[in-house]
Enzyme design. Sequence first.
Site, PDB file in Angstrom:
ATOM      1  N   ASP A  68      -0.194  -5.386   9.467  1.00  0.00           N
ATOM      2  CA  ASP A  68      -1.507  -4.430   9.002  1.00  0.00           C
ATOM      3  C   ASP A  68      -2.738  -5.180   8.831  1.00  0.00           C
ATOM      4  O   ASP A  68      -2.707  -6.152   8.043  1.00  0.00           O
ATOM      5  CB  ASP A  68      -1.039  -3.757   7.811  1.00  0.00           C
ATOM      6  N   TRP A  83       0.960  -1.376   0.137  1.00  0.00           N
ATOM      7  CA  TRP A  83       0.155   0.121  -0.023  1.00  0.00           C
ATOM      8  C   TRP A  83       0.729   1.349  -0.026  1.00  0.00           C
ATOM      9  O   TRP A  83       1.842   1.266   1.104  1.00  0.00           O
ATOM     10  CB  TRP A  83      -0.866   0.039   1.118  1.00  0.00           C
ATOM     11  N   LYS A 101     -12.966  -0.741   6.983  1.00  0.00           N
ATOM     12  CA  LYS A 101     -13.878  -1.185   5.940  1.00  0.00           C
ATOM     13  C   LYS A 101     -14.836  -2.160   6.395  1.00  0.00           C
ATOM     14  O   LYS A 101     -15.893  -2.281   5.785  1.00  0.00           O
ATOM     15  CB  LYS A 101     -12.848  -2.277   5.086  1.00  0.00           C
TER      16      LYS A 101
HETATM   17  C1  LIG Z   1      -3.314  -1.877   3.907  1.00  0.00           C
HETATM   18  C2  LIG Z   1      -3.982  -0.851   4.253  1.00  0.00           C
HETATM   19  N1  LIG Z   1      -3.541  -0.481   5.638  1.00  0.00           N
HETATM   20  C3  LIG Z   1      -4.312   0.669   6.283  1.00  0.00           C
HETATM   21  C4  LIG Z   1      -5.022   1.432   5.783  1.00  0.00           C
HETATM   22  C5  LIG Z   1      -5.427   2.437   6.387  1.00  0.00           C
HETATM   23  O1  LIG Z   1      -6.751   2.452   6.898  1.00  0.00           O
HETATM   24  P1  LIG Z   1      -7.638   3.686   7.581  1.00  0.00           P
HETATM   25  O2  LIG Z   1      -8.455   4.166   6.713  1.00  0.00           O
HETATM   26  O3  LIG Z   1      -8.440   3.017   8.817  1.00  0.00           O
HETATM   27  O4  LIG Z   1      -6.749   4.512   8.146  1.00  0.00           O
HETATM   28  C6  LIG Z   1      -5.554   1.053   4.539  1.00  0.00           C
HETATM   29  C7  LIG Z   1      -6.517   1.794   3.992  1.00  0.00           C
HETATM   30  O5  LIG Z   1      -6.868   2.069   2.932  1.00  0.00           O
HETATM   31  C8  LIG Z   1      -5.038  -0.127   3.768  1.00  0.00           C
HETATM   32  O6  LIG Z   1      -5.486  -0.552   2.661  1.00  0.00           O
END
Ligand SMILES: Cc1ncc(COP(=O)(O)O)c(C=O)c1O
Length: 392
Positions: A205, A124, A240
């Site tokens: 994560d 990501w 999500k």
């Molecule tokens: C792999 C990954 N980690 C962390 C996050 C972060 O999520 P948040 O919106 O809760 O900060 C995302 C969001 O798209 C993600 O895809």
Amino acid sequence: MWKEIEAAPADAILGLTEAFKKDTRFAKVNLGVGVYKDDEGNTPILDSVKAAEKRIIEIQNTKSYMPIAGEAAYGEEVQKMIFGSLCDRAETIHTPGGTGALRVAADLLAKFGSKTIWVSNPTWANHNNIFQAAGLTIKTYPYYDAKTKDLDADGFFAALEKIPADDCVLLHACCHNPSGVDLSTDQWKQVAQIAQKNGWFALVDFAYQGFGISLDADRIGVDELLKSGIDFFVASSFSKNFGLYRERTGALTAVAATPADAETAMSHMKATARVLYSNPPAHGGMIVTTILKDAELSKLWKSELDGMREHIAQARAALAEGLTARGVPMDCSFMTRQKGMFSFSGLTKDQVNFLKEEKAIYIVGSGRINVAGLTHGNLGFVCDAIAEAMKK
Ligand SMILES: Cc1ncc(COP(=O)(O)O)c(C=O)c1O
């Protein structure tokens, strides 16, 4: 102050949504940002969340500050979700989203770790930004094999074997973003063994719990690391799986060797949070706690989560089928093997550009498609356009 300063580049993913909003073409489709959409293309508020919010509004009697770590009940519910039960050598703080959790962990690694974090290639995009901002050195390990559209298992394990003690390894618990390629139980066991043998830490994560196989099956990696006895962090996001994107609801859990060590970790997580954002936003956390502590609301939420996962699986199958029917020069079966919202389509930068410029279909430059953005209404159009791009 700003005269000599170059503008910062737009965020690779959220910047795409800004461009999408400005696009005036009628038949436009956003397959970029990682947001779940139903078959009408909406990102709905879950019924379980609406019901919990009603209860919260009725009984809430203050807007005073939250504790730095959030409410204890929230931390307990998070642990039950990620471990299956409470863990006496773990401590959890409530953070603003998964992003907040990753940043707190990154600051702690910069302060107490070796300052080096290993991320999968690819990962990501925001991982790199977050770790860089915390002053960590970022290194990559092989993960995705573009040829097989699967795990590069040899490269992956060979790299893990070479990671030195005290470095940290970022692992995606499930629904790897952006590839959709997850580790099997045996592969997780192997990861845990290497971590234990070599003495490195892990930062897991966990942004998509319940979007892969099921709430419990998606915990397999965390379970294996827990059994191995190593120290690790889990960064949870409820953006999500509870659909709480804008409520910024997440958690950071530190697993340590002993309960006393976990308390030390907690003291530093709190000190770090105090500096970064002082204390967490209350509303999303209250929703999660209210749902998870109530049997009826939990049951409703789990069925809604199952529904989202099934909808994504159907969209994957429909995309693979639609492209195969259009004779694309590619075996599309990998699309149904991948887990989570994303499919690494294999589209090149030029093809992604063609889709945006000529067809108003927005996909991240790496070729990552948010499968959840497909609907009955746009599936045929998207398949036609991708097939045209691939045959070019
Ligand atoms: C792999 C990954 N980690 C962390 C996050 C972060 O999520 P948040 O919106 O809760 O900060 C995302 C969001 O798209 C993600 O895809």
